[in-house]
Design an enzyme around this catalytic site. Structure first.
Site, PDB file in Angstrom:
ATOM      1  N   ASN A  88     -38.425  58.629 -21.144  1.00  0.00           N
ATOM      2  CA  ASN A  88     -38.540  57.888 -19.888  1.00  0.00           C
ATOM      3  C   ASN A  88     -37.548  56.732 -19.953  1.00  0.00           C
ATOM      4  OD1 ASN A  88     -39.229  56.370 -17.667  1.00  0.00           O
ATOM      5  ND2 ASN A  88     -41.343  56.015 -18.265  1.00  0.00           N
ATOM      6  N   ARG A  93     -38.675  62.133 -17.640  1.00  0.00           N
ATOM      7  CA  ARG A  93     -39.312  61.604 -16.437  1.00  0.00           C
ATOM      8  C   ARG A  93     -38.213  61.178 -15.466  1.00  0.00           C
ATOM      9  NH1 ARG A  93     -41.334  55.714 -14.966  1.00  0.00           N
ATOM     10  NH2 ARG A  93     -42.576  56.186 -13.115  1.00  0.00           N
ATOM     11  N   HIS A 104     -46.243  58.055  -9.055  1.00  0.00           N
ATOM     12  CA  HIS A 104     -47.325  58.232 -10.033  1.00  0.00           C
ATOM     13  C   HIS A 104     -47.911  59.644  -9.976  1.00  0.00           C
ATOM     14  CE1 HIS A 104     -48.112  53.608  -9.793  1.00  0.00           C
ATOM     15  NE2 HIS A 104     -47.295  53.884 -10.785  1.00  0.00           N
ATOM     16  N   ARG A 162     -45.330  43.285  -7.263  1.00  0.00           N
ATOM     17  CA  ARG A 162     -45.010  43.816  -5.932  1.00  0.00           C
ATOM     18  C   ARG A 162     -46.098  43.426  -4.937  1.00  0.00           C
ATOM     19  NH1 ARG A 162     -44.426  49.637  -8.310  1.00  0.00           N
ATOM     20  NH2 ARG A 162     -42.538  49.413  -9.576  1.00  0.00           N
ATOM     21  N   GLU A 179     -49.372  60.607 -19.117  1.00  0.00           N
ATOM     22  CA  GLU A 179     -48.226  61.156 -18.395  1.00  0.00           C
ATOM     23  C   GLU A 179     -47.275  61.896 -19.332  1.00  0.00           C
ATOM     24  OE1 GLU A 179     -46.986  58.280 -14.959  1.00  0.00           O
ATOM     25  OE2 GLU A 179     -47.946  57.075 -16.518  1.00  0.00           O
TER      26      GLU A 179
END
Length: 395
Positions: A10, A87, A176, A237, A381
Site C-alpha cells: 500500500n 492497493r 474503503h 476531514r 484489508e
C-alpha cells in the site's frame, strides 16, 4: 498444494505499508512500514514473528525501499513468493473487481488519477517499482472503489447536469470497499448467516471514516462520494458541509481553492472541532478531563455517524446487524455506545460489559439481550487484498 504467500503493498506519497500474507495463517508472516521516503530520515521498519528491526535508507524513494523490502519478503516466504497485491484507491467505473496488472490496466489507473490526485499517483509509484524489480512475479491491483460499483444509479448520481457524469465521471464512487467487503463476510460467518443472504450496516471508523449498506454481499450505498471527503466527520476531514462553503470563504475571506481544500481535508474533522487532536484516544482522555473542544468533537462525530447509518438503512430490505470496524470502531466502547444511543428507532441497545471488553482485536456481539445484532469485527484489508490476488492467480 502448499499454502501460498502474497506480498501486499500500500503505497503513499512518502510511505509504503506492507504485509506478507500466507493463505493458511491468520497472522502476517512479515509486516512493516517504509516512511519519510525521499528525506534524510527515510527508514524501513519491519516485524517478523516477535522480532522488530529497522534499516535507514537516507533519501531513498519507493524503488529503494522496495529493493530492500522484497528480499526480506522472499526470505520470510521461504523463497516462495507467489504474487504481489497492490492497493489502488481509485478504479473509476472501469474496475468492478481486482485486475491482473498489464499495460492497459496501468493506463487506466493513470487515467483515473485526476479523481484521486493524492492517492493513485502514489499507488502507481509502488506498482512501477515492484514490476521493474520483479518482472516475472504476478502482480494484481485491488481497488478501494470496486466493491461500490454495485450501487444503483439513483444512489451514485449527483443532481448535476448530465454531461458532468457522462463526459467527466462526476459521480459518487465510495471508498474503503475492501474493508466493507471483508467485515460483512466475516460478520455473516460470526452470525451463522450466508453473506449472499444477509443485510448489514457497516461503520468503518479510523482517521478516515465511512458507512456502507450491504445487501446479499453487495454494496448498495455508502457515505463517501467522488472523493473521500464526502460523508462522516473524520480525523482531519470535515465530511459533509454546505456545498456553497467554498464560494462563501472565497467571497468573505478571499481564500483560494487550494486554501479551502487544505482546510477541509487537513484542518477540519476531529482536529478542527476539538482544536486539539485528530486521534480519538487523545480526545477521549481530554473529554474525561473536561476539555470542551474534545467533548464537542466526540458528540458531533457520533451524531453525524448515527445520522449516516440511519440514512444507509434506506438501502436495506431488512437489518441483520450493525458492524463497527476500523481503529475507532474496534477499540472505542464510548463511540459505539454514544452512536447506538442515537438509533433508538431501530431498537438498538448495547450490553455494557460486552461493549467494554470487545477491544484490541476481539470480535463478537455487543448488543443487549433481545435487541438487534451489533457486532465488532476487526478489519483485515491486507488479507482481503491477498485473497483477491490469489483468486486471480487461480484463473
Amino acid at each position: 498444494m502448499p499454502a501460498r504467500n502474497i506480498l501486499v503493498i500500500n503505497c503513499g506519497s512518502s510511505s509504503i505499508k506492507f504485509a506478507l500474507v500466507n493463505e493458511a495463517h491468520s497472522q502476517f508472516t512479515l509486516n512493516g512500514l517504509a516512511e519519510r521516503l525521499g528525506s534524510h530520515d527515510a527508514v524501513l521498519h519491519w516485524q517478523r514473528g516477535g522480532e522488530k528491526d529497522s534499516l535507514p535508507i537516507p533519501y531513498g524513494l519507493h524503488r529503494a525501499a522496495l529493493a530492500q523490502l522484497l528480499p526480506l519478503a522472499q526470505d520470510a516466504a521461504g523463497g516462495k513468493l507467489h504474487g504481489i497485491g497492490h492497493r489502488v484507491v481509485h478504479g473509476g467505473e472501469r474496475f468492478t473487481r481486482a485486475s491482473r496488472l498489464d499495460e492497459s490496466v496501468l493506463q487506466a489507473i493513470r487515467a483515473t488519477a485526476p479523481l484521486a490526485p493524492l492517492h493513485n499517483p502514489a499507488n502507481l509509484l509502488g506498482i512501477e517499482a515492484a514490476t521493474s524489480l520483479f518482472p516475472g512475479l504476478p502482480q494484481v491491483a485491488v481497488f478501494d472503489t470496486a466493491f461500490h460499483q454495485t450501487l444503483p444509479e439513483y444512489a451514485f448520481r449527483y443532481a448535476l447536469p448530465d454531461n458532468l457524469y457522462h463526459e467527466h465521471g462526476v459521480r459518487r464512487y465510495g471508498f474503503h470497499g475492501t474493508s466493507h467487503r471483508y467485515v460483512s463476510h466475516r460478520a455473516a460467518e460470526l452470525a451463522g448467516l450466508m453473506a449472499g443472504d444477509s443485510s448489514w450496516l457497516v461503520a468503518h471508523l479510523g482517521n478516515g471514516c465511512s458507512t456502507c449498506a450491504i445487501v446479499n454481499g453487495q454494496s448498495r450505498d455508502t457515505s463517501m462520494g467522488l472523493t473521500p471527503l464526502e460523508g462522516l466527520v473524520m480525523g482531519t476531514r470535515s465530511g459533509d458541509v454546505d456545498p456553497n462553503l467554498h464560494s462563501h470563504l472565497a467571497r468573505t475571506l478571499g481564500w483560494s481553492l487550494e486554501r479551502i481544500d487544505q482546510l477541509l481535508n487537513k484542518e477540519s474533522g476531529l482536529l478542527g472541532l476539538s482544536g486539539l487532536s485528530n486521534d480519538m484516544r487523545s480526545l477521549e482522555q481530554a473529554r474525561e478531563q473536561g476539555h470542551a473542544g474534545a467533548t464537542l468533537a466526540i458528540e458531533v462525530f457520533c451524531y453525524r455517524l448515527a445520522k449516516s447509518l440511519a440514512a444507509m438503512s434506506c438501502a436495506l430490505p431488512q437489518l441483520d446487524g450493525l458492524i463497527f470496524t476500523g481503529g475507532i470502531g474496534e477499540n472505542s466502547p464510548l463511540i459505539r455506545s454514544k452512536t447506538v444511543a442515537h438509533l433508538k428507532l431501530f431498537n438498538l441497545a448495547l450490553d455494557k460489559e460486552a461493549n467494554a471488553r470487545t477491544i484490541r482485536g476481539a470480535a463478537g456481539s455487543i448488543q443487549a439481550y433481545g435487541h438487534p445484532r451489533v457486532l465488532v469485527v476487526p478489519t483485515n484489508e491486507e488479507r482481503q487484498i491477498a485473497l483477491d490476488t490469489l483468486a486471480l492467480l487461480d484463473n
